[in-house]
Scaffold this motif. Structure first.
Motif, mmCIF file in Angstrom:
data_model
loop_
_atom_site.group_PDB
_atom_site.id
_atom_site.type_symbol
_atom_site.label_atom_id
_atom_site.label_comp_id
_atom_site.label_asym_id
_atom_site.label_seq_id
_atom_site.Cartn_x
_atom_site.Cartn_y
_atom_site.Cartn_z
ATOM 1 N N ILE A 62 0.887 -1.198 -0.174
ATOM 2 C CA ILE A 62 -0.030 -0.095 0.028
ATOM 3 C C ILE A 62 0.866 1.275 0.066
ATOM 4 O O ILE A 62 0.716 2.342 -0.762
ATOM 5 C CB ILE A 62 -0.997 0.144 1.318
ATOM 6 N N ILE A 63 1.721 1.236 0.791
ATOM 7 C CA ILE A 63 2.743 2.480 1.095
ATOM 8 C C ILE A 63 3.436 2.775 -0.318
ATOM 9 O O ILE A 63 3.496 3.790 -0.958
ATOM 10 C CB ILE A 63 3.867 2.055 2.083
ATOM 11 N N VAL A 64 4.095 1.344 -0.818
ATOM 12 C CA VAL A 64 4.881 1.592 -2.198
ATOM 13 C C VAL A 64 3.825 2.127 -3.403
ATOM 14 O O VAL A 64 4.099 2.976 -4.145
ATOM 15 C CB VAL A 64 5.339 0.351 -2.632
ATOM 16 N N THR A 65 2.393 1.581 -3.375
ATOM 17 C CA THR A 65 1.581 2.109 -4.224
ATOM 18 C C THR A 65 1.419 3.708 -4.175
ATOM 19 O O THR A 65 1.370 4.380 -5.069
ATOM 20 C CB THR A 65 0.283 1.331 -4.213
ATOM 21 N N GLY A 66 1.250 3.937 -2.762
ATOM 22 C CA GLY A 66 1.094 5.435 -2.801
ATOM 23 C C GLY A 66 1.983 6.448 -2.947
ATOM 24 O O GLY A 66 2.115 7.634 -3.731
ATOM 25 N N ILE A 67 3.424 5.966 -2.981
ATOM 26 C CA ILE A 67 4.528 6.607 -3.198
ATOM 27 C C ILE A 67 4.820 6.920 -4.550
ATOM 28 O O ILE A 67 5.069 7.901 -5.106
ATOM 29 C CB ILE A 67 5.895 6.146 -2.526
#
Length: 228
Positions: free
Chosen positions: A155-160
């Motif tokens: 989720i964090i990688v997708t957001g970044i």
């Protein structure tokens, strides 16, 4: 060093806040999309842990208290939804059509890639909630039998990536309308993508899509989870 830090609950909180502030400062100074505060914070925290040979559990002992705010932060998303009810009433077809398309794209892409790489059910459901806010994604992953920690990372990688690449992709695809941009970013890159800084309409649509996307993803995951 490990022993001293493990006795303090403030280490994890302090290093998280300090590194994020450094990230914000770098972002303000450079103005570059790649200078994402969260990305910089993650890199700095990993560097500190490696440099001083501090294990992750020591860091997590303090940092875990920050995650307490995830739930109220998610609940507070009802506020922008309420404030943008007029936009929702004005553009219902565009909003729901765009968000449904985004949610289905996320589900189908994860399903296709899981088949391509031969992922098992646990790995598959771990990736399904990749495009929604962390608190909701964690709950879905846990409920479906996924690996919650990996879900958080995805989720964090997708957001970044959404934060860094959204404007470039919209420019390449010649998407100029602020409503379309906001829907695309909020649906695909949740709050981290929205945090890149937007105009009023674009930000409002992005915030709105985060909420609606979260609700629709909960329903969609329960269906797509049965496919593998």
């Amino acid at each position: 060093m490990n022993e001293i830090l493990s006795q303090s609950i403030f280490f994890g909180i302090a290093i998280t806040l300090v590194t994020y502030e450094i990230g914000l400062w770098i972002k303000q100074k450079t103005g570059k999309a790649i200078a994402n505060p969260l990305l910089i914070s993650v890199i700095l925290i990993v560097a500190v842990l490696l440099l001083f040979h501090i294990d992750y559990e020591t860091y997590a002992n303090g940092a875990q208290y920050i995650s307490i705010f995830l739930t109220p932060a998610t609940v507070s998303l009802a506020v922008p939804l309420y404030r943008q009810l007029e936009l929702l009433k004005t553009y219902p077809k565009a909003i729901f059509g765009g968000i449904i398309a985004g949610v289905l794209t996320a589900m189908v892409s994860v399903f296709a890639l899981s088949l391509m790489f031969g992922l098992n059910h646990e790995q598959y459901v771990t990736l399904l909630p990749k495009s929604i806010t962390t608190a909701i994604g964690m709950g879905i992953s846990e409920k479906m039998g996924g690996i919650v920690t990996i879900t958080v990372v995805v989720i964090i990688v997708t957001g970044i990536l959404g934060n860094i690449l959204a404007d470039t992709i919209c420019h390449l695809c010649k998407i100029e309308d602020p409503i379309a941009k906001g829907l695309a970013i909020g649906t695909s890159a949740h709050a981290l993508g929205t945090a890149q800084g937007m105009g009023e309409i674009k930000g409002a649509m992005s915030s709105l899509s985060i909420v609606v996307c979260g609700i629709l993803t909960v329903i969609s995951v329960s269906i797509f989870a049965n496919f593998i």
